[in-house]
Each structure stands twice: as structure tokens, then as C-alpha cells.
Design an enzyme around this catalytic site. Structure first.
Site, PDB file in Angstrom:
ATOM      1  N   ASP A  77       0.828  -1.195  -0.063  1.00 19.43           N
ATOM      2  CA  ASP A  77       0.020   0.065  -0.025  1.00 19.43           C
ATOM      3  C   ASP A  77       0.859   1.451   0.165  1.00 19.43           C
ATOM      4  O   ASP A  77       0.571   2.064  -0.870  1.00 19.43           O
ATOM      5  CB  ASP A  77      -0.892  -0.021   1.025  1.00 19.43           C
ATOM      6  CG  ASP A  77      -2.134  -1.057   1.166  1.00 19.43           C
ATOM      7  OD1 ASP A  77      -2.334  -1.691   0.173  1.00 19.43           O
ATOM      8  OD2 ASP A  77      -2.464  -1.468   2.245  1.00 19.43           O
ATOM      9  N   GLU A 108       1.195  -1.375   5.662  1.00 11.44           N
ATOM     10  CA  GLU A 108      -0.078  -1.592   4.972  1.00 11.44           C
ATOM     11  C   GLU A 108      -1.032  -0.864   5.542  1.00 11.44           C
ATOM     12  O   GLU A 108      -0.982  -0.414   6.870  1.00 11.44           O
ATOM     13  CB  GLU A 108      -0.463  -3.223   5.638  1.00 11.44           C
ATOM     14  CG  GLU A 108      -1.749  -3.821   5.400  1.00 11.44           C
ATOM     15  CD  GLU A 108      -2.019  -3.939   3.969  1.00 11.44           C
ATOM     16  OE1 GLU A 108      -3.205  -4.525   3.702  1.00 11.44           O
ATOM     17  OE2 GLU A 108      -1.159  -3.903   3.328  1.00 11.44           O
ATOM     18  N   LYS A 110      -5.421  -0.020   6.485  1.00  8.18           N
ATOM     19  CA  LYS A 110      -6.635  -0.281   6.464  1.00  8.18           C
ATOM     20  C   LYS A 110      -7.429   0.441   7.333  1.00  8.18           C
ATOM     21  O   LYS A 110      -6.841   1.729   7.712  1.00  8.18           O
ATOM     22  CB  LYS A 110      -6.571  -1.868   7.432  1.00  8.18           C
ATOM     23  CG  LYS A 110      -5.955  -2.893   6.517  1.00  8.18           C
ATOM     24  CD  LYS A 110      -6.838  -3.115   5.446  1.00  8.18           C
ATOM     25  CE  LYS A 110      -6.118  -4.598   4.575  1.00  8.18           C
ATOM     26  NZ  LYS A 110      -6.390  -4.776   3.288  1.00  8.18           N
TER      27      LYS A 110
END
Length: 255
Positions: A77, A108, A110
Site C-alpha cells: 500500500d 499496510e 486499513k
């Protein structure tokens, strides 16, 4: 200590920036229904923040990391990498491939952190750390210098909310995921905007049984703590090592 009238309150500056990022991430979470679009929006907010505030020696993008053998990581990401000393980066139609040697850190992103997502982040970090980095002999003022030792890429996690019932600080389930991960999957640093940010430190006094310690920000300073700790960790890595281009040439038919 009381501030003078001409002094800047750095804490308040970052708290304002933190509030802006929280608002943006919440807007994406509420307004965007498609999970891929929602994820892309979250990534872009973090990428824009890092691009804006990190020193210009660092470049930030969503990318896949490769090595001289043609091995690839999973798509990452957020990748923090060097573009000043890196001789080639592939960017075709928005698909970016970055040599492992040029990568400082990977993250990462989220909407929230919880057990499964933290473990997933560790596996994506490991997919980068498993790649083979080269390091070339350099010439310094006419004198050859031995190839510098490569460093371990930093790995992290960025999100808006905490998916556990209680704060990540003192949360046995969170700490179990972080401290019991393998060395390749270890998350070095993370930011949970609406809770706390954290960094990990590995105590290797007992080489056979290293201990992972987790250090947290206060609840209201997640962004400033994360950012300053990230810069400090990047400084420790120094400059990326010189790529041994001969290793890449070896993969060509031309020799």
C-alpha cells in the site's frame, strides 16, 4: 514552561493535522461503499501526508518490490523509497516496481487494526524482507570501499480505528500478535489515529530468545509520535546502499 508569544506550539499544529486526517478517513469510510475504492482512498491520504512532510530524499508510492532475480513482493500500500540514487524504477500505466535495494520502509493501510489484519500486514512485510538485496563496492575519492551491509526494511501498519474493544496499549491480544511474530513479519511501527501509535524494539541480550518490547504514544498524540518516530527510524538506516547493477545485468542475454 510557558511559551513566548513568538513560539509555535508544535503539539497543537500536529493535533490540527491529525484532526484533518481523521475527518478525511472517516469521510471515505462512510461515503465510499466499494471496498477497493475505500482502500485506495485510505492509501492515498497516507501517501499524500508522507509525501508532504517527509524530507525530500524520500519518495512515497503504492508499489510492488522486486529483486535482481525477478522475485516480487505482494503489492504494498505504501512504500517509502529512494529515487535520488536508484538508477531504475518501473512505472507503466500506474503499475510501479521498485528495486528492493531502494526501499526504506513499507506499510499496510486499513480502516482499522485487529488480529487478522495485523497478521496480514506482517505477511506482506515479510514478502518484501524475503527479497534479495545487492550492495556494490563504491569508489570514495578514488579509493574502493567494501560493499556496505544492507539494512532490514522497516515494516508498519497505518489505520484510523482500533478494532479491539480496548486500547491497543495494555491489550494482551494486540501485544500477542506483535510480540510473537517472526523476525520477517515484525511490525516495527504503526499508527492507529483514533487510539495510539506504537514502535517496537527488539531486546537481543539473550540472542536465543529475543524479546520484543512495544512503546506507545499518549492517546492524543498518535500522529506526531508516529511521524517523529518514523523519521528517527529512517535516519538510523542512513542512505540506501549502492545497487550492484552487475547482478541485474546477469539476468540479461547481453553480458
Amino acid at each position: 514552561m510557558k511559551k513566548k508569544n513568538d513560539q509555535i506550539d508544535m503539539q497543537q499544529m500536529f493535533l490540527g493535522l491529525q484532526a484533518t486526517m481523521v475527518s478525511q478517513l472517516k469521510t471515505f469510510r462512510k461515503s465510499i461503499k466499494h471496498p477497493v475504492d475505500k482502500g485506495d482512498g485510505s492509501e492515498n491520504i497516507w501517501i499524500k501526508f508522507l509525501c508532504k512532510y517527509l524530507p525530500k530524499r524520500y519518495t512515497v508510492a503504492k508499489a510492488t518490490v522486486i529483486d535482481h532475480l525477478g522475485n516480487t513482493s505482494e503489492q504494498i500500500d505504501v512504500v517509502i523509497y529512494d529515487s535520488q540514487y536508484t538508477p531504475f524504477i518501473f512505472n507503466e500505466e500506474g503499475t510501479v516496481y521498485i528495486p528492493a535495494e531502494s526501499v526504506y520502509a513499507v506499510f499496510e493501510t486499513k480502516q482499522e487494526i485487529k488480529k487478522g489484519l495485523a497478521e496480514y500486514a506482517g505477511k506482506k512485510i515479510a514478502s518484501v524482507r524475503k527479497l534479495q538485496k545487492t550492495s556494490a563496492i563504491i569508489i570514495d575519492k578514488g579509493t574502493p570501499r567494501p560493499a556496505a551491509q544492507v539494512f532490514t526494511t522497516l515494516g508498519g501498519f497505518l489505520c484510523l480505528d482500533n478494532g479491539w474493544k480496548n486500547s491497543i496499549k495494555g491489550n494482551q491480544y494486540f501485544e500477542k500478535v506483535i510480540t510473537e511474530s517472526t523476525a520477517e513479519e515484525l511490525i516495527n511501527i504503526g499508527c492507529v489515529l483514533n487510539d495510539r501509535s506504537f514502535v517496537t524494539e527488539v531486546d537481543t541480550k539473550d540472542e536465543l530468545n529475543p524479546v520484543v518490547n512495544v512503546h506507545y504514544s499518549t492517546k492524543g498524540e498518535s500522529l506526531i509520535f508516529f511521524f517523529l518516530k518514523l523519521v528517527a527510524e529512517l535516519q538510523k538506516l542512513g542512505t540506501v546502499r549502492a545497487i550492484d547493477l552487475n547482478k541485474y545485468i546477469d539476468q540479461l542475454k547481453s553480458q
